[in-house]
Design a protein around this motif. Structure first.
Motif, PDB file in Angstrom:
ATOM      1  N   ALA A 190       1.545   2.293  -9.211  1.00 43.81           N
ATOM      2  CA  ALA A 190       0.604   1.257  -9.447  1.00 43.81           C
ATOM      3  C   ALA A 190      -0.292   0.943  -8.214  1.00 43.81           C
ATOM      4  CB  ALA A 190       1.216  -0.038  -9.635  1.00 43.81           C
ATOM      5  N   GLN A 191       0.555   0.977  -6.907  1.00 47.40           N
ATOM      6  CA  GLN A 191      -0.620   1.063  -5.789  1.00 47.40           C
ATOM      7  C   GLN A 191      -1.474   2.158  -5.688  1.00 47.40           C
ATOM      8  OE1 GLN A 191      -0.772  -1.593  -3.665  1.00 47.40           O
ATOM      9  NE2 GLN A 191       0.527  -2.972  -4.853  1.00 47.40           N
ATOM     10  N   ARG A 251      -2.842   3.665  -7.814  1.00 49.33           N
ATOM     11  CA  ARG A 251      -4.083   3.287  -8.722  1.00 49.33           C
ATOM     12  C   ARG A 251      -4.961   2.575  -8.093  1.00 49.33           C
ATOM     13  NH1 ARG A 251      -4.426   4.593 -14.097  1.00 49.33           N
ATOM     14  NH2 ARG A 251      -2.163   5.185 -14.205  1.00 49.33           N
ATOM     15  N   GLN A 252      -4.274   1.464  -7.627  1.00 52.80           N
ATOM     16  CA  GLN A 252      -5.337   0.262  -7.222  1.00 52.80           C
ATOM     17  C   GLN A 252      -6.369   0.965  -5.822  1.00 52.80           C
ATOM     18  OE1 GLN A 252      -3.476  -3.237  -5.931  1.00 52.80           O
ATOM     19  NE2 GLN A 252      -2.366  -3.426  -7.782  1.00 52.80           N
ATOM     20  N   GLN A 253      -5.596   1.760  -5.112  1.00 50.91           N
ATOM     21  CA  GLN A 253      -6.248   2.226  -3.841  1.00 50.91           C
ATOM     22  C   GLN A 253      -7.092   3.294  -4.479  1.00 50.91           C
ATOM     23  OE1 GLN A 253      -2.192   2.403  -1.286  1.00 50.91           O
ATOM     24  NE2 GLN A 253      -3.914   2.890  -0.079  1.00 50.91           N
ATOM     25  N   ASP A 308      -8.824   3.323  -6.893  1.00 49.55           N
ATOM     26  CA  ASP A 308      -9.983   2.443  -7.839  1.00 49.55           C
ATOM     27  C   ASP A 308     -10.899   1.770  -6.775  1.00 49.55           C
ATOM     28  OD1 ASP A 308      -9.383   3.337 -10.442  1.00 49.55           O
ATOM     29  OD2 ASP A 308      -8.157   1.621 -10.694  1.00 49.55           O
ATOM     30  N   LYS A 309     -10.628   1.492  -5.595  1.00 46.28           N
ATOM     31  CA  LYS A 309     -11.541   1.048  -4.662  1.00 46.28           C
ATOM     32  C   LYS A 309     -12.777   1.747  -4.531  1.00 46.28           C
ATOM     33  CE  LYS A 309      -7.980  -1.085  -1.804  1.00 46.28           C
ATOM     34  NZ  LYS A 309      -7.068  -1.356  -0.334  1.00 46.28           N
ATOM     35  N   SER A 318       0.849  -1.245   0.227  1.00 43.07           N
ATOM     36  CA  SER A 318       0.022   0.086  -0.054  1.00 43.07           C
ATOM     37  C   SER A 318       0.844   1.225  -0.075  1.00 43.07           C
ATOM     38  CB  SER A 318      -0.900   0.142   1.377  1.00 43.07           C
ATOM     39  OG  SER A 318       0.034   0.032   2.445  1.00 43.07           O
ATOM     40  N   ARG A 366     -12.635   8.438 -11.609  1.00 41.36           N
ATOM     41  CA  ARG A 366     -11.854   7.238 -12.064  1.00 41.36           C
ATOM     42  C   ARG A 366     -11.935   7.222 -13.299  1.00 41.36           C
ATOM     43  NH1 ARG A 366     -14.933   5.622  -7.533  1.00 41.36           N
ATOM     44  NH2 ARG A 366     -13.504   5.275  -5.924  1.00 41.36           N
TER      45      ARG A 366
END
Length: 353
Positions: free
Chosen positions: A109-110, A112-114, A116-117, A51, A344
């Motif tokens: 990258a991390q 972006r993942q967070q 996108d939640k 994270s 997003r």
């Protein structure tokens, strides 16, 4: 240790074994002997983080979340409050902090993942709070720029604190964010004295360069202020008025200050630096610090750890406020960063209603 803030490697408070490796045993005597170098190269290791956004619960700082692309900082500022955090990683807050760094190559990258939640609610991200996001390592690694590219894509607000001129490389991204009310910058401006800068912040941009940073950021339409942090008794406190005047002339619109903080191992590191560079003033500096910290070298209570208490702290507060007011510098940002534009990629704009 040339170009380093300290050559000490104080005991890590989490280690159960104490080493005397810094004790001079008389083994080396030749100052020209290459076995005992006067400089040390920076080591960098990569870490794939799980994270990247850290949450803040302190009432003393004006942000709820932050991102640090690196651990440790090559700038080598002797006073850096973040030095003790290196102990968490089984390294010394002294020389290790500025020579043994960790880069986070998957940070973007991390992030972006967070973002996108589905449950993520946007609030301004403070970039580079614990260590400078624009330290020299960023020139090659470009992790900070990758993070900014994601924030531009998501139209996410960001605030930056730095003393690194490399921020000017990213004017294109910062300008795009600022045009939507999504970005602000604070330049750390602690002295206008080049000699003091070299002793106190050996690998940072020169004072004149930081003023140029303020000018160019402001000219690009990016809300830019300064932080005079830290204010150090008998070292740079006499510069308060001149720093604020120079910052305002360069285009800064806001200003704040922080009193020197000496948590954990930083206490010994700073006092060693004082004894080496300002031996005649050392006792006066520490006495004034104790006067502002309830008789201690440091107190960590919320509400007072950033500015201290007592007559000296009150005097600094009054001087700073009076000059900032005279120069038209706000204590806080002119306007809060927007959060209502968050979107997003490929999706609809997030409704915050």
């Amino acid at each position: 240790m040339k170009t380093r803030g300290t050559d000490l490697t104080p005991h890590n408070r989490y280690q159960t074994i104490v080493s005397d490796r810094q004790q001079d045993d008389g083994w080396y005597h030749d100052p020209d002997d290459d076995i005992c170098p006067d400089s040390l190269a920076t080591e960098v290791r990569d870490e794939q983080v799980r994270s990247i956004i850290s949450r803040n619960r302190s009432p003393d700082v004006p942000f709820e979340q932050s991102i640090n692309p690196y651990r440790g900082c090559e700038h080598g500022c002797v006073y850096c409050f973040a030095r003790p955090t290196h102990a968490y990683w089984d390294m010394s807050p002294g020389l290790d902090f500025e020579t043994r760094l960790t880069a986070k190559p998957n940070a973007a990258a991390q992030l972006r993942q967070q973002l996108d939640k589905s449950g993520y609610q946007p609030s301004a991200i403070a970039l580079g709070v614990n260590t400078d996001a624009y330290q020299p390592l960023e020139k090659q690694r470009r992790i900070t720029r990758q993070i900014l590219e994601v924030l531009v894509e998501y139209r996410h607000p960001v605030s930056i604190i730095t003393k690194g001129a490399l921020i000017l490389r990213d004017l294109d991204l910062l300008t795009e964010l600022a045009s939507q009310g999504l970005c602000s910058v604070r330049v750390s401006l602690t002295t206008l004295d080049n000699d003091l800068k070299r002793k106190m912040e050996p690998r940072t941009a020169a004072p004149a360069t930081r003023l140029r940073m303020i000018r160019e950021l402001s000219a690009a339409g990016i809300p830019t202020g300064i932080i005079m942090g830290p204010v150090i008794p008998f070292i740079n406190d006499h510069e308060i008025e001149s720093i604020l005047q120079s910052a305002a002339e360069a285009g800064a619109t806001s200003a704040s200050w922080i009193l020197l903080r000496l948590p954990h191992e930083l206490d010994d590191l700073f006092r060693d630096w004082l004894d080496r560079h300002f031996p005649q003033r050392a006792s006066h500096v520490m006495n004034r610090i104790r006067d502002s910290r309830g008789g201690q070298n440091y107190r960590s209570q919320f509400g007072e750890r950033m500015t201290g208490t007592g007559p000296y702290a009150d005097l600094i507060r009054q001087r700073f406020a009076r000059k900032a007011r005279a120069e038209g510098l706000a204590r806080d940002e002119r306007a809060p960063l927007r959060t209502d534009l968050f979107q997003r990629p490929g999706g609809n704009q997030l409704s915050l209603l």
